[in-house]
Design a protein around this motif. Structure first.
Motif, short mmCIF file in Angstrom:
data_model
loop_
_atom_site.label_atom_id
_atom_site.label_comp_id
_atom_site.label_asym_id
_atom_site.label_seq_id
_atom_site.Cartn_x
_atom_site.Cartn_y
_atom_site.Cartn_z
N LEU A 60 0.91 -1.16 -0.02
CA LEU A 60 -0.05 -0.02 -0.10
C LEU A 60 1.09 1.34 -0.04
N ARG A 61 0.50 2.24 -0.62
CA ARG A 61 1.21 3.71 -0.54
C ARG A 61 0.44 4.59 0.32
N PRO A 62 1.12 4.92 1.41
CA PRO A 62 0.35 5.80 2.15
C PRO A 62 0.07 7.30 1.44
N ASP A 63 0.90 7.74 0.57
CA ASP A 63 0.83 9.21 0.07
C ASP A 63 -0.52 8.98 -0.89
N ARG A 64 -0.95 7.86 -1.12
CA ARG A 64 -2.06 7.73 -2.18
C ARG A 64 -3.41 7.77 -1.21
N MET A 65 -3.29 7.54 -0.04
CA MET A 65 -4.42 7.35 0.79
C MET A 65 -4.58 8.48 1.90
N ALA A 66 -3.70 9.39 1.98
CA ALA A 66 -3.72 10.69 2.98
C ALA A 66 -3.00 11.57 2.59
N ALA A 67 -3.09 12.66 3.35
CA ALA A 67 -2.23 13.77 2.93
C ALA A 67 -0.97 13.49 3.54
N ALA A 68 0.28 14.26 2.74
CA ALA A 68 1.57 13.90 3.14
C ALA A 68 2.01 13.88 4.73
N THR A 69 1.44 14.87 5.37
CA THR A 69 1.57 15.07 6.78
C THR A 69 1.10 13.91 7.58
N ALA A 70 0.20 13.16 7.17
CA ALA A 70 -0.28 11.98 7.78
C ALA A 70 0.29 10.66 7.37
N ALA A 71 1.20 10.63 6.46
CA ALA A 71 1.87 9.47 6.04
C ALA A 71 2.30 8.61 7.10
N ASP A 72 3.24 9.20 7.88
CA ASP A 72 3.94 8.60 8.97
C ASP A 72 2.83 8.04 10.10
N GLU A 73 1.74 8.73 10.28
CA GLU A 73 0.70 8.32 11.42
C GLU A 73 0.28 7.03 10.70
N MET A 74 -0.26 7.03 9.36
CA MET A 74 -0.65 6.03 8.79
C MET A 74 -0.07 4.92 8.86
N ARG A 75 1.36 4.94 8.70
CA ARG A 75 2.24 3.57 8.91
C ARG A 75 2.32 3.09 10.37
N ARG A 76 2.32 4.04 11.40
CA ARG A 76 2.05 3.41 12.75
C ARG A 76 0.95 2.82 12.89
N ARG A 77 -0.31 3.53 12.52
CA ARG A 77 -1.62 2.90 12.60
C ARG A 77 -1.65 1.66 11.78
N PHE A 78 -1.12 1.59 10.70
CA PHE A 78 -1.30 0.31 9.96
C PHE A 78 -0.77 -0.95 10.49
N VAL A 79 0.46 -0.63 11.17
CA VAL A 79 1.04 -1.69 12.06
C VAL A 79 0.24 -2.14 13.20
N ARG A 80 -0.15 -1.01 13.74
CA ARG A 80 -1.08 -1.38 15.00
C ARG A 80 -2.25 -2.09 14.74
N GLU A 81 -3.09 -1.87 13.41
CA GLU A 81 -4.21 -2.44 13.10
C GLU A 81 -3.91 -3.92 12.72
N CYS A 82 -2.82 -4.24 12.15
CA CYS A 82 -2.50 -5.35 11.66
C CYS A 82 -2.24 -6.13 12.86
N ARG A 83 -1.70 -5.56 13.92
CA ARG A 83 -1.61 -6.41 15.19
C ARG A 83 -2.82 -6.63 15.98
N VAL A 84 -3.45 -5.65 15.97
CA VAL A 84 -4.96 -6.24 16.49
C VAL A 84 -5.77 -7.15 15.78
N THR A 85 -5.72 -7.14 14.22
CA THR A 85 -6.17 -8.18 13.63
C THR A 85 -5.75 -9.56 13.71
N ALA A 86 -4.43 -9.62 14.16
CA ALA A 86 -3.64 -10.82 14.51
C ALA A 86 -4.04 -11.39 15.72
N GLN A 87 -4.97 -10.89 16.42
CA GLN A 87 -5.69 -11.27 17.66
C GLN A 87 -6.74 -12.19 17.39
N VAL A 88 -7.39 -12.04 16.18
CA VAL A 88 -8.56 -12.96 15.71
C VAL A 88 -8.11 -14.24 15.33
#
Length: 511
Positions: free
Chosen positions: A41-69
């Motif tokens: 996935l390309r964060p710069d295609r999904m959010a403003a450039a200022t949010a790209a780093d936040e998206m990376r952090r959230r992406f890993v977090r959400e994948c970790r939550v998903t792995a709980q299922v």
């Protein structure tokens, strides 16, 4: 062949899927000698450039939550992270056909097959909603039918990270999902919950039974308008062989008001159960989704069985409160939140016995435990902890104490994420006066109080949308827009976002 290697171990091979946000590749895991699927996935295609780093952090977090299922009907997540400009998600490689292709190859789709697919999806959704996670993009392309007839749901981690909630990444009021399968509350940018996935399940079931989704149109806006205002065509008008109870269930799933849909995936499963094929029949061939019900747990022909691997049991140790606190700090510093949650939850009873329930060390631990549960997405476990903290703090320092209010606000967010819009709405409405009327009395600075009040009002509007009260939600958004423009000016991001939401609502009504 691509030859690019991700994370030093996943060699990309062939593109098997592509969309506006990224690509899916077959890949080879060099370390474990196995085939995997890699989503880039390309964060710069999904959010403003200022949010790209936040998206990376959230992406890993959400994948970790998903792995709980833990459910056999959900694709296994092996790894996730970022490299260069890409986010990557490494998943189990699933053999079979996606449900869209499976439907295209079998026209008309046998209604017992549709029931079998929907029943399996209910089992997956029940496990997912218990976390709680809402898929938000359930559709045939995100469902695989494996050779033995079982279905596997894809893209849960990605759907979670592309959330419409303001606590996550996208702007509130920007719906994420596929328009043909989008629930009315999702189309309006309102709060989503398990009821949103049930609506998508209804669309999917309607499509399997009739050969088409219930609402089509020449534009996205036209499709969303029909979701909001037009009744679906009953499937028996298209296929008379479909049982009446199945038609009635599809219509309930497609109710405009979430409160008129079934209460849970479990309830949907119980309605489908009498329509499932009886044990002992013979599957009609490969990729027959009735196979798990005709011959549950039967060996798959020509497939060797592998005995389960025993998991080691960790040694029992005496609790060491001080040592556990140090370990938790280290784990949180390394981003290993799930392990920190387990240690905090295990050490709290020992700390209370050792120091007393009302001791400073126990209160600090309990506050850290609630905050860590919240950050790990474990809303069901966080809610009672937050309520306890709020009650204890209010009893000591008063209902207007800033920390007590923050605990209540976090609890309301949990209710929202758990798919309890009425309870969340009541909590937010109870909080709002403290931020609107008590500037300068210890709640917060006037600027902070105003920002929190606006945030709560925005959430109230989204919850009203989720509950089907579009008129009240529209009025709430208009009032908030007026106040936000007076406070911040017309070019601030909040008024701009509210104008977009109101414009979308108006266009949907005018279509």
């Amino acid at each position: 062949m691509n030859g690019r290697i991700i994370a030093g171990r996943y060699e990309l091979s062939t593109v098997i899927g592509q969309g506006g946000m990224g690509q899916v590749w077959t890949a080879y895991d060099q370390r474990l000698d196995r085939r995997v699927a890699v989503k880039l996935l390309r964060p710069d295609r999904m959010a403003a450039a200022t949010a790209a780093d936040e998206m990376r952090r959230r992406f890993v977090r959400e994948c970790r939550v998903t792995a709980q299922v833990d459910h056999p009907g959900l694709v296994t997540v092996h790894d996730a992270g970022s490299e260069d400009d890409d986010l990557y998600l490494v998943m189990q490689y699933v053999k079979g056909a996606d449900l869209a292709d499976h439907l295209a190859e079998h026209d008309p789709y046998p209604w017992p097959w549709a029931v079998a697919v929907a029943a399996q999806l209910c089992a997956v959704l029940s496990a997912v909603h218990a976390v709680p996670i809402v898929h938000r993009d359930l559709k045939p392309r995100n469902v695989m039918v494996k050779p033995e007839g079982t279905v596997t749901v894809l893209d849960l981690g990605v759907a979670s990270v592309l959330d419409t909630d303001t606590t996550r990444l996208t702007h509130t009021g920007s719906p994420i999902g596929s328009p043909a399968y989008m629930a009315p509350e999702q189309a309006m940018g309102g709060a989503v919950g398990p009821y949103t996935d049930l609506y998508a399940l209804g669309v999917l079931l309607h499509e399997l039974l009739s050969g088409n989704v219930p609402f089509v149109g020449s534009t996205v806006l036209g499709v969303l308008h029909r979701h909001l205002y037009e009744p679906p065509l009953p499937v028996r008008q298209l296929r008379q062989d479909i049982p009446e109870p199945l038609e009635a269930l599809v219509l309930r799933l497609l109710a405009k008001d979430p409160q008129h849909r079934p209460s849970s995936a479990q309830e949907v499963y119980e309605a489908l159960a009498p329509l499932l094929p009886a044990h002992g029949g013979v599957p009609s061939g490969p990729l027959d989704p009735t196979r798990p019900f005709l011959r549950p747990h039967a060996p798959w022909p020509d497939r060797a069985t592998t005995p389960p691997v025993a998991q080691p049991t960790p040694a029992q140790t005496q609790p060491d409160v001080a040592g556990a606190v140090d370990e938790v700090k280290q784990l949180l510093g390394e981003g290993r939140i799930t392990q920190a949650v387990d240690i905090l939850g295990g050490i709290l009873p020992a700390a209370a016995a050792q120091h007393g329930e009302r001791s400073p060390v126990v209160r600090i631990l309990r506050k850290q435990y609630a905050a860590t549960l919240l950050d790990d997405g474990q809303y069901r476990r966080a809610l009672p902890e937050l309520r306890r903290l709020a009650d204890d703090r209010a009893a000591e320092s008063g209902l207007a104490d800033p920390q007590a209010l923050q605990f209540r606000y976090d609890a309301a967010q949990c209710l929202e994420q758990l798919g309890e819009p009425a309870a969340a709405l009541a909590e937010y409405r109870g909080l709002l006066p403290y931020y609107e009327n008590q500037y300068g009395t210890g709640v917060a600075t006037a600027t902070d109080a105003t920002a929190r009040a606006f945030d709560i009002r925005h959430r109230i509007a989204n919850l009203l949308l989720a509950m089907g009260d579009h008129a009240a939600a529209h009025a709430q958004l208009q009032s908030l827009l007026y106040d936000a423009e007076r406070t911040y000016g017309p070019y601030h991001p909040l008024p701009a976002e509210l104008r977009r939401a109101l414009d979308r609502h108006q266009r949907m009504r005018d279509v």
